[in-house]
Enzyme design. Structure first.
Site, short mmCIF file in Angstrom:
data_model
loop_
_atom_site.label_atom_id
_atom_site.label_comp_id
_atom_site.label_asym_id
_atom_site.label_seq_id
_atom_site.Cartn_x
_atom_site.Cartn_y
_atom_site.Cartn_z
N ASP A 44 41.29 -3.69 9.42
CA ASP A 44 42.59 -3.11 9.04
C ASP A 44 43.10 -2.18 10.15
OD1 ASP A 44 40.80 -1.05 8.64
OD2 ASP A 44 41.40 -0.62 6.57
N SER A 45 42.33 -2.05 11.23
CA SER A 45 42.81 -1.38 12.44
C SER A 45 44.05 -2.09 12.98
CB SER A 45 41.72 -1.34 13.51
OG SER A 45 41.21 -2.63 13.76
N ASP A 83 38.56 -7.36 6.43
CA ASP A 83 38.52 -5.98 5.92
C ASP A 83 39.33 -5.87 4.64
OD1 ASP A 83 37.29 -3.66 6.75
OD2 ASP A 83 38.73 -3.22 8.34
N LYS A 112 34.68 -6.84 4.15
CA LYS A 112 34.06 -5.56 4.53
C LYS A 112 34.71 -4.46 3.70
CE LYS A 112 34.80 -3.40 8.67
NZ LYS A 112 35.45 -2.15 8.25
N GLU A 114 34.61 -0.10 2.98
CA GLU A 114 34.16 1.20 3.46
C GLU A 114 33.54 2.01 2.33
OE1 GLU A 114 37.22 3.38 5.57
OE2 GLU A 114 37.64 1.69 6.89
N GLU A 181 29.97 3.69 11.79
CA GLU A 181 31.00 4.18 12.74
C GLU A 181 30.91 5.68 12.93
OE1 GLU A 181 35.00 2.89 11.87
OE2 GLU A 181 35.84 4.12 13.49
#
Ligand code: KIV
Length: 263
Positions: A44-45, A83, A112, A114, A181
């Site tokens: 999602d970056s 993501d 993915k 978080e 991260e």
């Protein structure tokens, strides 16, 4: 890396060789990146490096599906991770509904999400329902507004213990791989040693089971800021600007197009 990786081959690589993960957001770059990577992350970056936003929080499920489809088209031999964007996995029902969209509407191999211990029940619900999950612990970009900035994790004993708990909880919940991260290198190494699944680092030192970088960072294309952990393998921004300047000069001087470019 010619053969498409699977969850099994990714897990078997732990302790044998470091794994290479890189982000991609479109078919063109995915096709260029797949030759030298084990896994492609549609992060999602993309909301920052592609959509120009200041953080990842406004990325939507529809955007992620669009970009994941493009990457799947461009890199058909790659293991592809989609993501899950902010707000799409706050409870089991939504998480499963949205993750099912990823599997039904794209050919991504996993999602993915978080979060650590706090997200273990969601990870379990997804894996129990046939969705492969890559975890993401440590500095969580989706928490940037909630935490008031990007904070390196693992600096205090409490944080170190929590990170170990996080990794163990999502491994127990069924995550096949964990991205870590923005964590002190020695802590990230310890975490990689505490779990059986591969731990892929970004800003987490060289003692983990692999590395991930955002492609536009490592190609030097993203100029807004450069985190300490980024190595620019080429100065892409300068190369692109120089090429476009040459094109512009040649159009204005009528040096381009030449006979070889003309029907
Ligand atoms: O969105 C992303 O690109 C990521 C990486 C920073 C791991 O999550």
């Amino acid at each position: 890396m010619n053969k498409k990786m699977t969850i099994t081959s990714i897990q078997k690589a732990k302790g044998v060789r470091p794994l290479v993960m890189i982000t991609a957001y479109d078919a063109l770059f995915a096709s260029l990146l797949e030759e030298s990577s084990d896994m492609i992350l549609v992060g999602d970056s993309l909301n920052m490096s592609f959509a120009g936003k200041s953080d990842t929080l406004s990325a939507t499920m529809d955007q992620m599906l669009y970009h994941t489809n493009a990457v799947c088209m461009g890199a058909q031999n790659s293991f592809i991770i989609c993501d899950m964007p902010f707000g799409t996995y706050t409870n089991k029902k939504d998480a499963l509904k949205n993750a099912i969209r990823v599997f039904q509407e794209t050919s991504a191999d996993c999602v993915k999400i978080e979060g650590g211990e706090d997200k273990a029940s969601i990870v379990k619900h997804l894996t129990d329902n046939g969705i492969a999950v890559c975890g993401h612990i440590g500095l969580l970009p989706q928490s940037v507004r909630g935490e008031g900035g990007y904070k390196v994790k693992g600096k205090t004993a409490d944080e170190q213990l929590q990170l170990i708990e996080d990794a163990r909880a999502i491994e127990d919940a069924g995550a096949f791989c964990i991205v870590i991260e923005g964590v002190k290198a020695e802590v990230a190494t310890e975490i990689a040693n505490c779990v059986n699944v591969p731990v892929i680092g970004i800003g987490a030192g060289n003692g983990v089971d692999g590395q991930v970088l955002v492609f536009s960072d490592m190609l030097g294309l993203f100029e807004a800021f450069t985190p300490k952990f980024v190595k620019k393998y080429i100065d892409g921004a300068s190369l692109v600007k120089e090429a476009v300047k040459n094109y512009s000069d040649e159009v204005q001087s009528r040096e381009f197009p030449q006979d070889i470019h003309t029907y």
